[in-house]
Write a protein that holds these residues in place. Sequence first.
Motif, PDB file in Angstrom:
ATOM      1  N   VAL A 116       5.972   6.722   2.236  1.00  0.00           N
ATOM      2  CA  VAL A 116       6.466   6.711   3.610  1.00  0.00           C
ATOM      3  C   VAL A 116       5.801   7.838   4.394  1.00  0.00           C
ATOM      4  O   VAL A 116       5.799   8.989   3.952  1.00  0.00           O
ATOM      5  CB  VAL A 116       7.997   6.890   3.654  1.00  0.00           C
ATOM      6  N   SER A 117       5.244   7.502   5.543  1.00  0.00           N
ATOM      7  CA  SER A 117       4.655   8.506   6.434  1.00  0.00           C
ATOM      8  C   SER A 117       5.466   8.564   7.720  1.00  0.00           C
ATOM      9  O   SER A 117       5.654   7.542   8.392  1.00  0.00           O
ATOM     10  CB  SER A 117       3.198   8.160   6.768  1.00  0.00           C
ATOM     11  N   PRO A 118       5.960   9.749   8.097  1.00  0.00           N
ATOM     12  CA  PRO A 118       6.758   9.877   9.317  1.00  0.00           C
ATOM     13  C   PRO A 118       5.928   9.653  10.575  1.00  0.00           C
ATOM     14  O   PRO A 118       4.692   9.801  10.579  1.00  0.00           O
ATOM     15  CB  PRO A 118       7.273  11.319   9.251  1.00  0.00           C
ATOM     16  N   SER A 119       6.590   9.324  11.657  1.00  0.00           N
ATOM     17  CA  SER A 119       5.910   9.010  12.914  1.00  0.00           C
ATOM     18  C   SER A 119       5.147  10.200  13.475  1.00  0.00           C
ATOM     19  O   SER A 119       4.172  10.015  14.210  1.00  0.00           O
ATOM     20  CB  SER A 119       6.924   8.511  13.945  1.00  0.00           C
ATOM     21  N   ALA A 120       5.538  11.416  13.137  1.00  0.00           N
ATOM     22  CA  ALA A 120       4.822  12.592  13.637  1.00  0.00           C
ATOM     23  C   ALA A 120       3.421  12.702  13.065  1.00  0.00           C
ATOM     24  O   ALA A 120       2.565  13.384  13.632  1.00  0.00           O
ATOM     25  CB  ALA A 120       5.606  13.866  13.315  1.00  0.00           C
ATOM     26  N   ASP A 121       3.156  12.007  11.956  1.00  0.00           N
ATOM     27  CA  ASP A 121       1.860  12.103  11.285  1.00  0.00           C
ATOM     28  C   ASP A 121       0.938  10.926  11.594  1.00  0.00           C
ATOM     29  O   ASP A 121      -0.272  11.019  11.367  1.00  0.00           O
ATOM     30  CB  ASP A 121       2.037  12.159   9.764  1.00  0.00           C
ATOM     31  N   THR A 122       1.472   9.800  12.044  1.00  0.00           N
ATOM     32  CA  THR A 122       0.702   8.568  12.105  1.00  0.00           C
ATOM     33  C   THR A 122       0.079   8.341  13.475  1.00  0.00           C
ATOM     34  O   THR A 122       0.587   8.808  14.496  1.00  0.00           O
ATOM     35  CB  THR A 122       1.584   7.359  11.741  1.00  0.00           C
ATOM     36  N   ALA A 123      -1.002   7.587  13.495  1.00  0.00           N
ATOM     37  CA  ALA A 123      -1.756   7.385  14.737  1.00  0.00           C
ATOM     38  C   ALA A 123      -0.953   6.617  15.783  1.00  0.00           C
ATOM     39  O   ALA A 123      -1.081   6.878  16.982  1.00  0.00           O
ATOM     40  CB  ALA A 123      -3.054   6.638  14.431  1.00  0.00           C
ATOM     41  N   ASP A 124      -0.117   5.663  15.355  1.00  0.00           N
ATOM     42  CA  ASP A 124       0.649   4.874  16.326  1.00  0.00           C
ATOM     43  C   ASP A 124       2.066   5.408  16.524  1.00  0.00           C
ATOM     44  O   ASP A 124       2.874   4.793  17.207  1.00  0.00           O
ATOM     45  CB  ASP A 124       0.684   3.399  15.928  1.00  0.00           C
ATOM     46  N   HIS A 125       2.373   6.544  15.897  1.00  0.00           N
ATOM     47  CA  HIS A 125       3.673   7.219  16.046  1.00  0.00           C
ATOM     48  C   HIS A 125       4.842   6.327  15.643  1.00  0.00           C
ATOM     49  O   HIS A 125       5.920   6.382  16.241  1.00  0.00           O
ATOM     50  CB  HIS A 125       3.843   7.751  17.476  1.00  0.00           C
ATOM     51  N   ARG A 126       4.597   5.503  14.608  1.00  0.00           N
ATOM     52  CA  ARG A 126       5.677   4.766  13.963  1.00  0.00           C
ATOM     53  C   ARG A 126       5.812   5.275  12.526  1.00  0.00           C
ATOM     54  O   ARG A 126       4.880   5.865  11.973  1.00  0.00           O
ATOM     55  CB  ARG A 126       5.397   3.261  13.956  1.00  0.00           C
ATOM     56  N   VAL A 127       6.964   5.039  11.912  1.00  0.00           N
ATOM     57  CA  VAL A 127       7.153   5.342  10.495  1.00  0.00           C
ATOM     58  C   VAL A 127       6.508   4.210   9.693  1.00  0.00           C
ATOM     59  O   VAL A 127       6.801   3.035   9.921  1.00  0.00           O
ATOM     60  CB  VAL A 127       8.648   5.448  10.133  1.00  0.00           C
ATOM     61  N   HIS A 128       5.627   4.567   8.761  1.00  0.00           N
ATOM     62  CA  HIS A 128       4.903   3.557   7.982  1.00  0.00           C
ATOM     63  C   HIS A 128       5.403   3.521   6.537  1.00  0.00           C
ATOM     64  O   HIS A 128       5.626   4.570   5.920  1.00  0.00           O
ATOM     65  CB  HIS A 128       3.403   3.860   7.998  1.00  0.00           C
ATOM     66  N   PHE A 129       5.541   2.294   6.022  1.00  0.00           N
ATOM     67  CA  PHE A 129       6.016   2.062   4.659  1.00  0.00           C
ATOM     68  C   PHE A 129       4.996   1.194   3.911  1.00  0.00           C
ATOM     69  O   PHE A 129       4.577   0.152   4.414  1.00  0.00           O
ATOM     70  CB  PHE A 129       7.349   1.304   4.659  1.00  0.00           C
ATOM     71  N   THR A 130       4.638   1.607   2.710  1.00  0.00           N
ATOM     72  CA  THR A 130       3.843   0.765   1.816  1.00  0.00           C
ATOM     73  C   THR A 130       4.529   0.716   0.454  1.00  0.00           C
ATOM     74  O   THR A 130       4.590   1.725  -0.257  1.00  0.00           O
ATOM     75  CB  THR A 130       2.411   1.297   1.634  1.00  0.00           C
ATOM     76  N   PRO A 131       5.114  -0.438   0.073  1.00  0.00           N
ATOM     77  CA  PRO A 131       5.705  -0.543  -1.270  1.00  0.00           C
ATOM     78  C   PRO A 131       4.654  -0.283  -2.341  1.00  0.00           C
ATOM     79  O   PRO A 131       3.494  -0.681  -2.203  1.00  0.00           O
ATOM     80  CB  PRO A 131       6.210  -1.992  -1.321  1.00  0.00           C
ATOM     81  N   ALA A 132       5.053   0.392  -3.404  1.00  0.00           N
ATOM     82  CA  ALA A 132       4.131   0.692  -4.497  1.00  0.00           C
ATOM     83  C   ALA A 132       3.921  -0.542  -5.365  1.00  0.00           C
ATOM     84  O   ALA A 132       4.872  -1.269  -5.676  1.00  0.00           O
ATOM     85  CB  ALA A 132       4.689   1.836  -5.341  1.00  0.00           C
ATOM     86  N   ASN A 133       2.668  -0.779  -5.772  1.00  0.00           N
ATOM     87  CA  ASN A 133       2.419  -1.943  -6.631  1.00  0.00           C
ATOM     88  C   ASN A 133       2.826  -1.690  -8.088  1.00  0.00           C
ATOM     89  O   ASN A 133       3.059  -2.632  -8.841  1.00  0.00           O
ATOM     90  CB  ASN A 133       0.963  -2.405  -6.551  1.00  0.00           C
ATOM     91  N   LEU A 134       2.912  -0.434  -8.497  1.00  0.00           N
ATOM     92  CA  LEU A 134       3.409  -0.060  -9.827  1.00  0.00           C
ATOM     93  C   LEU A 134       2.721  -0.860 -10.940  1.00  0.00           C
ATOM     94  O   LEU A 134       3.337  -1.265 -11.921  1.00  0.00           O
ATOM     95  CB  LEU A 134       4.932  -0.249  -9.897  1.00  0.00           C
ATOM     96  N   GLY A 135       1.404  -1.035 -10.757  1.00  0.00           N
ATOM     97  CA  GLY A 135       0.652  -1.895 -11.652  1.00  0.00           C
ATOM     98  C   GLY A 135       0.455  -1.365 -13.057  1.00  0.00           C
ATOM     99  O   GLY A 135       0.016  -2.112 -13.933  1.00  0.00           O
ATOM    100  N   ALA A 136       0.789  -0.106 -13.301  1.00  0.00           N
ATOM    101  CA  ALA A 136       0.577   0.471 -14.629  1.00  0.00           C
ATOM    102  C   ALA A 136       1.545  -0.093 -15.663  1.00  0.00           C
ATOM    103  O   ALA A 136       1.270  -0.045 -16.861  1.00  0.00           O
ATOM    104  CB  ALA A 136       0.703   1.995 -14.578  1.00  0.00           C
ATOM    105  N   LYS A 137       2.691  -0.607 -15.210  1.00  0.00           N
ATOM    106  CA  LYS A 137       3.710  -1.118 -16.126  1.00  0.00           C
ATOM    107  C   LYS A 137       4.169  -2.500 -15.656  1.00  0.00           C
ATOM    108  O   LYS A 137       4.619  -2.650 -14.523  1.00  0.00           O
ATOM    109  CB  LYS A 137       4.922  -0.177 -16.167  1.00  0.00           C
ATOM    110  N   PHE A 138       4.106  -3.473 -16.548  1.00  0.00           N
ATOM    111  CA  PHE A 138       4.480  -4.837 -16.168  1.00  0.00           C
ATOM    112  C   PHE A 138       5.894  -4.895 -15.615  1.00  0.00           C
ATOM    113  O   PHE A 138       6.165  -5.549 -14.602  1.00  0.00           O
ATOM    114  CB  PHE A 138       4.339  -5.775 -17.370  1.00  0.00           C
TER     115      PHE A 138
END
Length: 446
Positions: A116-138
């Motif tokens: 999660v990146s807060p809006s103060a850090d991002t170029a469009d000033h929105r909070v960004h979320f990227t779910p983790a793929n957690l590919g190391a463990k089935f």
Amino acid sequence: MSQHAVEANFDGLVGPTHNYAGLSWGNVASKSNVNAVSNPREAALQGLAKMKRLADRGYVQGVLPPHERPHVPTLRRLGFTGSDAEVLASAARKAPELLAAVSSASAMWTANAATVSPSADTADHRVHFTPANLGAKFHRSIEHVVTGRALKAIFSDEGYFAHHPALPPVAQFGDEGAANHTRLCAGYGDPGVELFVYGRCAFNDAAPAPTRYPARQTLEASRAIARMHGLRDRNRVFAQQNPAAIDAGVFHNDVIAVGNGNTLFYHELAFLDEAAVLADLRARLTGTDLHAVRVSSEDVPLEDAVASYLFNSQLLNAPDGMVLAVPGECREIASVSRYLDALVGDGGPITSVEVFDVKQSMRNGGGPACLRLRVVLTDDERAALNSGVILTDSLYERLTAWVEAHYRDELTQDDLADPMLLDEVHKALDELTGILGLGSIYDFQL
């Protein structure tokens, strides 16, 4: 321009199938408790008690739902057929390791849910979320779909929140979420520095890497997330985890370091190039000085840090300094307990230590920091989210009663094939989505 903001903690509710299958190679606690009898009810109530204690202290505390387990749709994708009961019985007979994997309650560790990146850090000033793929463990790689649905149901206003799909589910882009990510800042509403910690470089075979246990996070994954979130160079630092620490059982950075505000609490063996990491952070951190609290191997040997989960603690702002919320195991290991007593009296930023009982989670390899996803929110962003997931006295009472009504107090590996357990889970989760106001997020509801 800085806005008033807070750091909210969204803890994962421990699921009804909490069990000890020992699925996580590289996680010492997970492997050491394999096949022990678990107590899902106690685990969920311990997690709720932790949330309530922090909410009572004035921290913004949210709840993330458990996942549907056993996940029969995954078993069907792997060739099992028939009714749900027949699928479970066939998997238990022919591939019990797959049944254990699709029954894991590991989504409780929401530090792995997303970055999660807060809006103060991002170029469009929105909070960004990227779910983790957690590919190391089935058993964890199947989580990101429902995680994404839950996050979108909670943070649904596209004017304030941006949601990205998980990275490609291949080894080169292995992503473990916020367990390898922390943010340092002068104030939560100020632009900060996001520290991405990786275990290996996927496209550089000559780069240092662990030899005993796998490195789950790649530099390539961390860079991709920073790009998707619109982070500028001044808002990001990439640091390699010490391969020796990974080989000692430090499977995520949050087992060896934790940061909050302008404070980074870490073991001397956390990073491959400690001096360079600190220099990069100091160069990019604005409006405040970095407080680097370094724990030496002489004070706390690496094996004691791993056994106690000292660094898998929550570091919380308080009026009189930082609070370190530690698991009870920290008081059971002499070197760690001695260090904590000295820490609070040394005049540094960490002024108090509070002990939390999360033993059911710890036995599976997750401490207080594993159980929470941090989301920095401005006042407007807080007003825009689904408030049904924010813990209040009333919600705590409803969730406690829900757990008492639906959870077993004992679970073994043999129980995972019980079709009655699947029925209990579906009934419980259907009720929970109503309590939290999430709508239909589970496969069985769609």
